[in-house]
Design an enzyme around this catalytic site. Structure first.
Site, PDB file in Angstrom:
ATOM      1  N   VAL A  12      -9.236   0.977  -6.683  1.00 47.19           N
ATOM      2  CA  VAL A  12      -9.628   0.952  -5.295  1.00 47.19           C
ATOM      3  C   VAL A  12     -10.207   2.152  -4.902  1.00 47.19           C
ATOM      4  O   VAL A  12      -9.518   2.980  -3.971  1.00 47.19           O
ATOM      5  CB  VAL A  12      -8.440   0.630  -4.272  1.00 47.19           C
ATOM      6  CG1 VAL A  12      -8.774  -0.015  -2.956  1.00 47.19           C
ATOM      7  CG2 VAL A  12      -7.590  -0.645  -5.174  1.00 47.19           C
TER       8      VAL A  12
ATOM      9  N   TYR B 168       0.892  -1.161  -0.142  1.00 47.22           N
ATOM     10  CA  TYR B 168       0.094  -0.061  -0.169  1.00 47.22           C
ATOM     11  C   TYR B 168       0.864   1.221   0.174  1.00 47.22           C
ATOM     12  O   TYR B 168       1.536   1.478   0.934  1.00 47.22           O
ATOM     13  CB  TYR B 168      -0.995   0.018   1.183  1.00 47.22           C
ATOM     14  CG  TYR B 168      -2.093   0.834   1.104  1.00 47.22           C
ATOM     15  CD1 TYR B 168      -2.374   1.809   0.370  1.00 47.22           C
ATOM     16  CD2 TYR B 168      -2.976   0.665   2.456  1.00 47.22           C
ATOM     17  CE1 TYR B 168      -3.657   2.511   0.605  1.00 47.22           C
ATOM     18  CE2 TYR B 168      -4.155   1.394   2.660  1.00 47.22           C
ATOM     19  CZ  TYR B 168      -4.141   2.494   1.550  1.00 47.22           C
ATOM     20  OH  TYR B 168      -5.348   3.395   1.806  1.00 47.22           O
TER      21      TYR B 168
ATOM     22  N   LYS C  38      -1.379  -1.358  -4.167  1.00 45.11           N
ATOM     23  CA  LYS C  38      -2.380  -0.388  -4.191  1.00 45.11           C
ATOM     24  C   LYS C  38      -1.877   0.807  -4.224  1.00 45.11           C
ATOM     25  O   LYS C  38      -1.194   1.367  -2.999  1.00 45.11           O
ATOM     26  CB  LYS C  38      -3.253  -0.558  -2.962  1.00 45.11           C
ATOM     27  CG  LYS C  38      -4.696   0.407  -3.105  1.00 45.11           C
ATOM     28  CD  LYS C  38      -5.203   0.987  -2.013  1.00 45.11           C
ATOM     29  CE  LYS C  38      -5.988   2.206  -2.223  1.00 45.11           C
ATOM     30  NZ  LYS C  38      -6.575   2.844  -1.122  1.00 45.11           N
TER      31      LYS C  38
END
Lengths: 304, 304, 304, 304
Positions: free
Chosen positions: D207, D134, D162
């Protein structure tokens, strides 16, 4: 709208002893115009504006205007620390025949939005040229908010923005607000690696430093965008992005030395520039770093 | 060592229409010299160097040198974006009789330590004046490391540092390394609120903008330090710190407008300056903000 | 005032396999108390609080309280990302006998002053222990403003501040405002290299990580300050600053690995710790880096 | 590739007293699955992971896995300050049936690339689940470089990223390098305002926090992308961008309170959530701020 499409920030060629290399300058400008660019932006960040004294700035503008000879609009960077000097530069640009000026917010001194707006308004009052705001926080250390830009656009102070902010989210909000208000504000992206995304975000054009090295790819991309051929827009972006690695393959160099250093080296290798001389205190790329740039050019098919 | 003690960065008074107010300039300089300062630094950040065009820079230096008339050394800021322009300014400073020059690292363009060192070396070669590095990352967006400073000091490129970095830990390491190597390097602090701590850290002097408003407190503090009277050093610092609140009491102003704006307003209220005019695009403090500054001056006993 | 003087943030010794080394912990704590420290702060940044799971936090507190046995106050860091978890930690600290808790502003999530104040207030309501705010923007990425601190002090939410902000100017304004208002707010500096300057700035004490390695120098410095012997305060600071180079002499290490890594290595070399094991994912200093730390210890006279 | 397409970070509904509102959670998850999302990501930044204690994290995962019941993959955020705690969370996620975990670099403590890589490797060794990095420097204050990501992808440590870095240039270089090396690395964008540009840049999915409010627009956009209908991709993005203004129309709120606060308020207004309660120390939007969000929903046609 006059200022749209591909408007490369023109890299400034130097002779070995640091003079303006007028012959190379002419060759490079003509090469870009022949490739079909829609405008040229001299004395931008990669045009070494902050490394130039007043005489050099004047020399660059005079030669650019003479060489271009009206074939495309010429935008001129008037970048300096505060308003008074920016106005001096703006007046010179106007006197020498620029079609537009490009100004950043003031820098070095810490100022707020109130002063930044007054800065642009005072420049606007001082000359009769359309003005672009140059949003480049990595150099100026302030981000121009969409709200500030829109306010100045409504007043007629700004004709456009060259966005090198790296903030694609903010850029999208800006284009959308501009469209909803119907403002006459040209929004150009300075990020040559994601021009396709900027076109998706309704950018009116691009200001890609890499177009000095390969103007064709960006001109074709713009035309593909105009034709609605998004797959081609992306394909050309992928091609440009591979070429952009010239700024990443050097060792021991950072920032301006790695970035504009690689552009100048590529232009030298391609025979467009005579030298890859950089302005003091930056030194030109040498040895293995030149070879690293050459390898990227070869794998991109630009160099045999 | 020539450059030590209290060396205020001289605030530049303007007339209502933005011209240099020579009468106020003379009054302010004489007031500081009469108070016993050890030197003066013109065209620093608070001397509005980045707001000044070349003619104004020249005018400030000429008048300062004339007014000072050798009573104390005059340091001149040659702050500009890159080397070429700094050298221009340095030559003018030398021609007009400066005793030392003060230069920052280059800014706007992103350069590394290699280029920063070359920048200082090239300036050093261009003039015959001692040079101070001006370490002010809040404006230049780079911190000069102790290692870089020491390297340039060993070469004789730097004669000193004006430290406005806000990094007191780094400053302490720097003074200690300087002392251990026995280098001839004057280390002055630019943080008027913690000069006592800087003296504890073996600073050779201070460059307090607030000394324009109250030169006496800093001169007395320096003398107390020389006499080893640390309690008095601290007491005077507390007094100066209370006065420094003039930069915090305004509403709606930030950065330069709040800081130098308050200095100019205080000098106007004290009758040293005719106006509190600020350089464009900054506007002078007005109304309640002027009153807020006046209240601090009154509670400090400087104003009746 | 209970929390003043020298309050070292206790470095946490680990066995080779990462367990808490209770024997070394006891030896180190006793060594500091024997040297005369005024308090101990466990589970601070250098006490590896953020590397510790809940069981380890509990283990550290239990052992610290047991070993200290009331000889000096024990402050316990309850550092975590947001309020709920901080309150959990605070309750454990209270249950296990802590004398005070130390909390930062929330981090990771981007919150404003409104939320930061509510965070401290909610923790305050949840336990019956005095609370120190830990101002460490290099880790938390927010600076606690003097205004915010003073507001919480007036409400009785904060009993003090551990200032590791690196902002000595702000610290001076804070101590002065505290004194003028007569607030009961202990202001301790976390910058072991400039403790003398902090004492000049009316700090109530220091929280020097380096005091794990050499507690005596900081205790003597505090006593010299209490006695008004400023020259000695400075001399001892110079001595401590030379020792602090252990965090600068390693190669290939940055941040926590270089800083706390050097502290643990020094403690190992001095025979206080069995190992210099670091918490995952950090590795212990090795080879030439250990030798570099040893050389500083030798030149400081701590190691033969 | 299992983890591609639209994978909303699930916003966590709370009852008025701060408990998990399981009924609303179920309603929201089902609404997104019914709309056709390709996966769900619980305990992300907007899923208030850092506001959750261990019990709440467990409760969220258990309920999410139960509600989803295998219809789409469930990714679980294991965000915490350092490795040990991340591994604890990862093991819980695995035990409770997660399909993948999502981890940031360590934060609070200052660590270098060496430690960041070791952090991801140790987590990878501890569980049998694919791991996404992330990349969210606005919270973690470090940017994961393409080189670091690629190295970990080659080792099989990372299954994807992400990207909430805001650095679209870096993202483009990353996707291109991934494609040239043929690495199995899913690259998802977290920037809901420029998903079309990310798809141009060869992202494998998105996302988008905003998909909690309007999942349909993102699902349709993904399908248009899969069908090669770029004009529709852009049109849907414009629609989503207009809706995203809910995070900009509030007054007096910043960061998490304005962003996730607006999401929760919109979900309450749409009848998906019972309340817009925020986790402490954040307060829910109220009064005019709720009305401002409602107006954006109405002008987007989501609310009557």
């Amino acid at each position: 709208m006059k200022f749209r499409g591909v408007v490369p920030p023109v890299v400034t060629p130097l002779t070995a002893d640091g003079a303006l290399d007028v012959v190379s300058f002419e060759r490079s400008i003509n090469r870009m115009i022949d490739a079909g660019v829609d405008g040229l932006f001299v004395l931008g960040s990669s045009g070494e504006v902050v490394f130039s004294d007043d005489a050099r700035r004047r020399e660059v503008i005079e030669n650019a205007v003479r060489i271009v000879a009206g074939r495309v609009p010429v935008m001129v960077g008037i970048i300096d620390m505060t308003t008074k000097r920016c106005i001096e530069h703006a007046r010179v640009a106007q006197e020498l025949g620029a079609d537009a000026i490009v100004a950043t917010a003031p820098f070095y001194a810490i100022l707020g939005p109130k002063e930044i707006k007054r800065h642009f308004r005072l420049i606007h009052e001082a000359v009769d040229l359309p003005m672009f705001a140059y949003d480049i926080p990595v150099c100026v250390h302030v981000k121009l908010s969409p709200a500030l830009i829109l306010e100045l656009a409504r007043e007629g102070v700004l004709a456009g923005v060259k966005d090198s902010s790296g903030d694609d989210v903010s850029f999208r909000f800006l284009t959308q607000a501009r469209d909803e208000e119907g403002l006459d504000l040209a929004l150009l992206t300075g990020h040559e690696v994601v021009v396709d995304g900027a076109y998706m975000s309704h950018a009116d054009g691009s200001v890609p430093g890499l177009a000095n090295v390969d103007p064709v790819v960006y001109v074709e991309q713009w035309r593909a965008y105009q034709a609605g051929d998004w797959d081609r827009v992306r394909e050309l972006q992928d091609q440009a992005t591979r070429l952009m690695r010239i700024v990443q393959v050097t060792n021991g160099e950072v920032g301006y030395a790695a970035g504009v250093g690689a552009f100048k080296t590529a232009l030298m290798l391609l025979g467009v520039f005579e030298t890859n001389t950089m302005p003091e205190p930056v030194l030109a790329l040498e040895g293995e770093n030149v070879e690293a740039v050459a390898q990227v050019l070869r794998s991109s098919g630009l160099l045999k």
